[in-house]
Write a protein that holds these residues in place. Structure first.
Motif, short mmCIF file in Angstrom:
data_model
loop_
_atom_site.label_atom_id
_atom_site.label_comp_id
_atom_site.label_asym_id
_atom_site.label_seq_id
_atom_site.Cartn_x
_atom_site.Cartn_y
_atom_site.Cartn_z
N GLU A 18 -25.57 116.77 -56.21
CA GLU A 18 -24.94 117.40 -54.70
C GLU A 18 -23.83 117.92 -55.23
O GLU A 18 -23.36 118.96 -54.79
CB GLU A 18 -24.58 116.14 -53.89
N LEU A 21 -24.77 121.44 -55.94
CA LEU A 21 -24.40 122.29 -54.26
C LEU A 21 -23.30 122.79 -54.14
O LEU A 21 -23.38 123.59 -53.97
CB LEU A 21 -25.95 122.39 -53.63
N LEU A 22 -22.76 122.01 -53.79
CA LEU A 22 -21.00 121.83 -53.32
C LEU A 22 -20.34 123.23 -53.94
O LEU A 22 -19.71 123.65 -53.64
CB LEU A 22 -20.32 120.40 -53.01
N THR A 23 -20.47 123.15 -55.01
CA THR A 23 -19.27 123.71 -56.04
C THR A 23 -20.29 125.24 -56.11
O THR A 23 -18.96 125.93 -55.57
CB THR A 23 -19.46 123.16 -57.77
N LEU A 24 -21.67 125.38 -55.99
CA LEU A 24 -21.82 126.66 -55.78
C LEU A 24 -21.47 126.90 -54.88
O LEU A 24 -21.08 128.15 -53.95
CB LEU A 24 -23.40 126.66 -56.26
N LEU A 25 -21.65 126.51 -53.62
CA LEU A 25 -21.98 127.13 -52.08
C LEU A 25 -19.55 127.51 -52.08
O LEU A 25 -19.67 128.39 -51.09
CB LEU A 25 -21.35 125.07 -51.47
N PHE A 26 -19.18 126.89 -52.59
CA PHE A 26 -17.70 126.81 -52.29
C PHE A 26 -17.51 127.64 -53.87
O PHE A 26 -16.52 129.44 -53.09
CB PHE A 26 -16.68 125.89 -52.21
N SER A 96 -14.70 123.20 -57.63
CA SER A 96 -15.01 124.75 -56.82
C SER A 96 -13.67 125.65 -57.57
O SER A 96 -13.72 126.53 -57.96
CB SER A 96 -14.35 124.14 -55.35
#
Length: 217
Positions: A18, A21-26, A96
Motif C-alpha cells: 500500500e 503503490l500510493l507513493t508511486l501514484l503521487f 511521495s
C-alpha cells in the motif's frame, strides 16, 4: 504457529505494498511537475524547486518521516488523523515528496538528454510545442529514464521498511515484533523472502518494458 506468523507477515506485506503503490501514484506526476519547475525560466520557481530538491536529497528519509509525523503536532497544528490512519498518511506524504524529488532529477535528465535538433526538426515540420513534447520529446525521454527509474522504484520497495520508525505496521516491523515479544528471529529474516519476491516481480516487469522500448534504437 508457522502459518499464523506467515499470515501476520502477509498482513504487513499488504501495508508495504500500500505504501509502495500510493507513493508511486503521487510521486511520479509530482516529480514531473518539479522537473518542469526546476527547468523553468521563472527564476523564483526555478530556485524554489531546486532548493526543495536539494533539501530532500540532502537529508535522510528517516529524518523526513519523523519530521512530517511529529513537527505539525509540536508547533500546535497537527494535521494528521489519530491512530494508524494518521501515521500511514504521514508516511505516504513523506515518501511521495522524497521520491518526487529524486524522480524529478531523472525526468529532467531524460528531457534535456533529447537532442535539441529533434525539437527543431519538429518546429520545421510545423508541429506545435505540445505536439513536439508528446510525439518527440516524451517518447525518447521514456526510453532514457526507464533504467534509472527502475532502480529508484526498486529502492522504494526496500525503503518502505523505514516506516517502522513512526510505528507503521509494515512488513519489517511485523517480523521485528516477533523477535521482541517471542524471541523468534526467523520471522524477521523470513521477511527477506517477501522482499526478494516483490523485487523479482518488478525486475521482470522492467526488463519487459525495456525490451518493448528497444524499437527506439
Amino acid at each position: 504457529m508457522f502459518w499464523n506468523i506467515t499470515l501476520t507477515l502477509l498482513s504487513g506485506l499488504c501495508t508495504t505494498i500500500e505504501i509502495f503503490l500510493l507513493t508511486l501514484l503521487f510521486s511520479l506526476p509530482l516529480g514531473l511537475v518539479i522537473a518542469f519547475g526546476s527547468m523553468s525560466r521563472l527564476k523564483p520557481l526555478h530556485w524554489l524547486c531546486n532548493t526543495v530538491v536539494w533539501i530532500i536529497r540532502g537529508t535522510p528519509l528517516m529524518l523526513q518521516l519523523i519530521a512530517f509525523m511529529y513537527i505539525p503536532g509540536i508547533v500546535g497544528h497537527n494535521i494528521w488523523p489519530s491512530g494508524d490512519a494518521g501515521r500511514m498518511m504521514a508516511t505516504v506524504v513523506a515518501f511521495s515528496i522524497n521520491y518526487a524529488c529524486y524522480f524529478s532529477v531523472i525526468y529532467r535528465g531524460g528531457i534535456q538528454g533529447v537532442p535539441v535538433g529533434q525539437r527543431e526538426a519538429g518546429e520545421v515540420l510545423g508541429m506545435t510545442k505540445r505536439q513536439i513534447f508528446f510525439k518527440v520529446t516524451l517518447l525518447q525521454m521514456i526510453k532514457r529514464i526507464v533504467p534509472p527509474m527502475s532502480n529508484e522504484i526498486i529502492t522504494l520497495v526496500k525503503d518502505t521498511s523505514l516506516a517502522r520508525v513512526i510505528a507503521v505496521y509494515e512488513l519489517t516491523f511485523t517480523g521485528y515484533s516477533y523477535m521482541k515479544s517471542s524471541g523468534l528471529v526467523w520471522p524477521l529474516f523470513y521477511t527477506g523472502v517477501f522482499y526478494l519476491l516483490f523485487v523479482g516481480i518488478l525486475t521482470i516487469l522492467f526488463n519487459y518494458i525495456e525490451r518493448r522500448l528497444d524499437y527506439f534504437r
